[in-house]
Design a protein around this motif. Sequence first.
Motif, PDB file in Angstrom:
ATOM      1  N   UNK A  66       1.146  -1.696   0.083  1.00 54.31           N
ATOM      2  CA  UNK A  66       0.426  -0.031   0.308  1.00 54.31           C
ATOM      3  C   UNK A  66       0.577   1.324   0.362  1.00 54.31           C
ATOM      4  N   UNK A  67       2.251   1.243   0.335  1.00 55.07           N
ATOM      5  CA  UNK A  67       2.693   2.446   0.571  1.00 55.07           C
ATOM      6  C   UNK A  67       4.092   2.660  -1.056  1.00 55.07           C
ATOM      7  N   UNK A  68       3.818   4.273  -0.945  1.00 54.09           N
ATOM      8  CA  UNK A  68       4.005   4.898   0.299  1.00 54.09           C
ATOM      9  C   UNK A  68       2.611   5.938  -0.562  1.00 54.09           C
ATOM     10  N   UNK A  69       1.779   5.186  -1.227  1.00 55.42           N
ATOM     11  CA  UNK A  69       0.831   6.379  -1.678  1.00 55.42           C
ATOM     12  C   UNK A  69      -0.543   5.974  -0.549  1.00 55.42           C
ATOM     13  N   UNK A  70      -0.938   4.764   0.603  1.00 58.21           N
ATOM     14  CA  UNK A  70      -1.744   4.725   1.151  1.00 58.21           C
ATOM     15  C   UNK A  70      -2.701   3.287   0.575  1.00 58.21           C
ATOM     16  N   UNK A  71      -2.501   3.083  -0.453  1.00 64.30           N
ATOM     17  CA  UNK A  71      -3.454   2.013  -1.085  1.00 64.30           C
ATOM     18  C   UNK A  71      -2.386   0.958  -2.075  1.00 64.30           C
ATOM     19  N   UNK A  72      -3.280   0.107  -1.978  1.00 62.31           N
ATOM     20  CA  UNK A  72      -2.714  -1.069  -3.442  1.00 62.31           C
ATOM     21  C   UNK A  72      -3.262  -1.038  -4.477  1.00 62.31           C
ATOM     22  N   UNK A  73      -2.400  -1.158  -5.804  1.00 58.83           N
ATOM     23  CA  UNK A  73      -2.672  -0.742  -6.855  1.00 58.83           C
ATOM     24  C   UNK A  73      -4.264  -1.594  -7.113  1.00 58.83           C
ATOM     25  N   UNK A  74      -4.807  -2.972  -6.746  1.00 59.85           N
ATOM     26  CA  UNK A  74      -6.371  -3.173  -7.248  1.00 59.85           C
ATOM     27  C   UNK A  74      -7.028  -2.430  -6.204  1.00 59.85           C
ATOM     28  N   UNK A  75      -7.063  -1.903  -5.103  1.00 59.51           N
ATOM     29  CA  UNK A  75      -7.818  -1.007  -3.800  1.00 59.51           C
ATOM     30  C   UNK A  75      -7.833   0.124  -4.955  1.00 59.51           C
ATOM     31  N   UNK A  76      -6.618   1.006  -5.626  1.00 55.67           N
ATOM     32  CA  UNK A  76      -6.940   1.909  -7.071  1.00 55.67           C
ATOM     33  C   UNK A  76      -8.177   1.310  -7.927  1.00 55.67           C
ATOM     34  N   UNK A  77      -7.840   0.308  -8.495  1.00 57.13           N
ATOM     35  CA  UNK A  77      -8.014   0.721  -9.202  1.00 57.13           C
ATOM     36  C   UNK A  77      -9.540   0.134  -9.509  1.00 57.13           C
TER      37      UNK A  77
END
Lengths: 252, 278, 264
Positions: C60-71
Motif C-alpha cells: 500500500x505504501x507510499x501512497x496509501x493503497x494497493x494498485x488493486x484498491x486504486x483500480x
Amino acid sequence: MNPKIECRNISKVFIQKGKQRVHVLEDISLEVMHNEFLVILGPGQSGKTTLLRIIAGLETPTSGQVLVDGKEVTGPGQDRGLVFQSYMLFFWRTVMGNVEIGLKLRGVDKKKRREIAQHYINLVGLQGFEKHYPHQLSGGMKQRVGIARAYANNPEIMLLDEPFGQLDAQTRMFMEKETERIWQTEKKTVIFVTNNIDEAIYLGDRIVTLKDKLPGRMDAIYDVPLPRPREHTDLEFVKLRQEITDRSELVL
Amino acid sequence: MERSVANEVVKHVKEKKPWTVGRVLTNEYFLYVVSFFTFLIVWHYIAAAGLLGLATPEATLKEMVRLMSVRLAGKNLFGHAWASSRRIIIGFAIGAAAGLPLGLLMGLNKYINSIVKPVFDLFKPMPPIAWISISILWFGIGEPSKIFIIVIGSFVPCVLNAYSGIRIIDPELYDVIRVLGGNRRQEIFYVSFPAALPALFAGVQISMSVAWTCVLAAELVSSRSGLGWIIIRGMKLTKPELVLGGMAAIAVVAWLFSVAASGLEKVLCPWKRGIKEL
Amino acid sequence: MAYEEVKVKEPIRFKLLSIMSLLAFFGIWEFIVDAGIVPRTMLAAPSQVVVLFIKKLTQANPDGATLGAHAWMSAKEAVTAYVLAIIVGVPLGLFMGWFKVVRGIFRPIFEMIRPIPPIAWIPLCIFWFGIGIWGKVYIIWIAGIVPFTINSWVGVNMTDPALIQMARTYGATDWQIFTKLCVPSALPMIFGALQISLAYCWTNLVGAELLAADKGLGFLIEMGRRLAMPEMVVLGMVCVGIGGALIGVVVDKLEKRLLAGIRR
C-alpha cells in the motif's frame, strides 16, 4: 473496318472477403464497331459491371485481353469515359466543378475549361444549375451531371454502367430519350449496360445478352435494325422483345 | 422559387400557420423562455435560502461585470479568458498540425500505417488529462506544461478522424479520377483531401472540447491565470459567486469556440450548407 | 459452383512492421532512460514500471493503497456514473426527441450546462460532496450524460416519417408511436453513444481524481508527481490506459451483441 473495341476470351476470378473465390466472367468475346451503340443486357449478378470495368481498365482480366483500336488496354485512360450506376459525383464540388474535373486534371486553363464544361452542361439540359451541389439535385439530374462529366473529357468511347438503374420508370424513360438525343448530337462508340429489356431495345444498335448466373457467359447477340427514334409499342419492337424474353431466362 | 429540367421540378416553399393561444403555449420557443426564467428563479431561491452554497444568479452576474474592470492577479476577466484561450489556440495548432497530416498519411499509406498505428494505439486509450502530472515533471508548472497537455489532447482525435476520414471514402470515387485520366497524386488532391474534410472538422470539434477539459484541469492543478484559476480562487476564498462566474465565463468562451469552428466549417465545406444538420 | 472457399495469405510484412515498430518503441524508451539521456527524475524506464507494478500489487505504501484498491475505486466510480448517465440521459433524450413540451422545458437548461467542461464542477462538487466517491460520480455523470441525451434525441428524430404516418393511419396514439416506433428505431443511435460516453467518462474520471481524491488511478498518478516518482506516474498512466481499453472492449462487445439483437 477494324472494330473499335475488341474483347478476346475474357475471364475474371475475384477473391471476395479475403477467402471466397468467385468466378465472375468466363470466355467473353465481343467486338464493338466505330460509333456503334452496343447494349449489354443481363440480369443482376451476371458480371456485366465487371466486364465494363475491365474494358474501362479499372480491373485486369484474369485471362484474355481487351483491345482498343488494336492496342491492348493496360489501365484506365482518357479515351474511355465511364458513367457510374451510383452517380459517383464529387459531393464537395458544384455541377460545374464536377463536369470540368476531367479537363482540370489535364491542366486545361480555366476559361477554356469553363467554356467546354458549359457546353456539355447545356447539352444535358442542366443550364441554370451550374452552382448547385449534387445533394440539391434529383436522381435524374445527378446522372445528367455524370454523363456531362464523362462527355466533357471528350472520350472516344462511352461506357455506361446501368446509369438509370436507380431512377423511377418515368424519369428512366425520359433519360433514355435524352441519352439517344445526346448520342446523336455527338456520336461516340457506346457500351451501355442494363438489366432492362425495353431500355436495351430502345437504345441499342446491337444487344449482347449474358446468361443469368455467375460466371457470366455470352448468350446471344441481336441486331436491332429499327429506325430511330423508336416506339415501345411498335410491332417490330414488341416482336424483338418477345424473342429476347423467350430465349433468355430473364425474370421480368 | 421553382426551377425545372424537363420532367423534374425543384421547388422551395415556406409553410405558414396561424397563431393561436394553444399553439403559443406549446410553442417550443415560448417554452424555452419559460424554462430559462424558471431555471434562474429556482436557482435564485435556492441560493437566497443559503442552500448548496450557491450564489444567486444576479450576484454571479454582478461579480462577472465587476471582474471585467477589476484586476485579479493582474488580469481582468477578459485577460483570464484570453490566457486560457491562448493556451488552447497554441496547443491545438500544434496538435492539429502534427495530428492531421499523420492521420492522413496513415490512411493513405499502408506501410506508414502499420508502423505508426500500434504505437498510436498504445496512447489512444490514455485520457490526455492523465498526462498532466508527467507534463509538470517534464516542463515545470509554467505555460509549456499546460500547452503540452492540450497538444496531446487535440493530437489524438485529429489523428483518429483524419485516418477514418480517408478510410470511409468510397473507393469508386477514386475510379472516377482514374477513368478521367488522373494519376495517384491527383486522386489524393482531388478526392482524398476534400472527401475527408468533413471528418477532419469533426475531429477538430472533438479536439476543441477535449482541449477545454484539458486546459481547465491543468489550470485547476497549478496556474496563476486563466478561467480555471478563477474557479479555484473562488473556492479558496469561499466566494461562490467567483466560482459560478468562472464557470459561466468558461461556458461562454467554450461556446464561442465551437461556434467559430462550425462557422469555419461552413466556409470551407460549402456543400454541407444545404444538408440538414442533425 | 460460382463460390468456393479459398485461403489467401495476408501479406506478412505489415504484421512484421507493426511488431518491429512496437519493439523499437519500447527499446528506445528503455535505452534513453538507462543511458541517462533523459534524467530519471523525469521519466522511468519500462523495466522500472514493471518492477513497481509487481510491488504495488501487494504494497500500500507510499501512497496509501494497493494498485488493486486504486483500480477498484476508479472502476466503481466510473461504472456507477456511467449507469446513472444511461438511466437519466436516455429517457431524457428520447422524451426531448418526441415531446415538444419536454424539449421546450429541458433544452435551454441542457444547452446552458453542456458547454461547461465537467471538470469545472470540481469546486462545487468538493463543497457539495467532499472528496468522497459521490463528488466524482457527479462529475463523471455530467460528462457521460451528454452523448446519451443527444444520441437518443437524434435517434428519435431519425425515425422514418413514413412509418410514423403509417402508424397514424392505423390510429395509433402519440404515446404508442413513441414507445412502439420511435424508441426501437432510436436504439442503434443509443448504442452508438455507449462508446463515446465511456471515453468522456474515463477522461473526466482521471481529471476528477487528480484534483479531489484520496484513492483511485488518477490519485496514484498525482501522488507519483508529488513524491517525484516518475515510475509511479507512468504506472498510473498505463493502468488508466489499460483500464480504458478493457472497458472499451467490453462495451464494444456489448454494443455488437445488442445491435445484432435488433437486426435479427
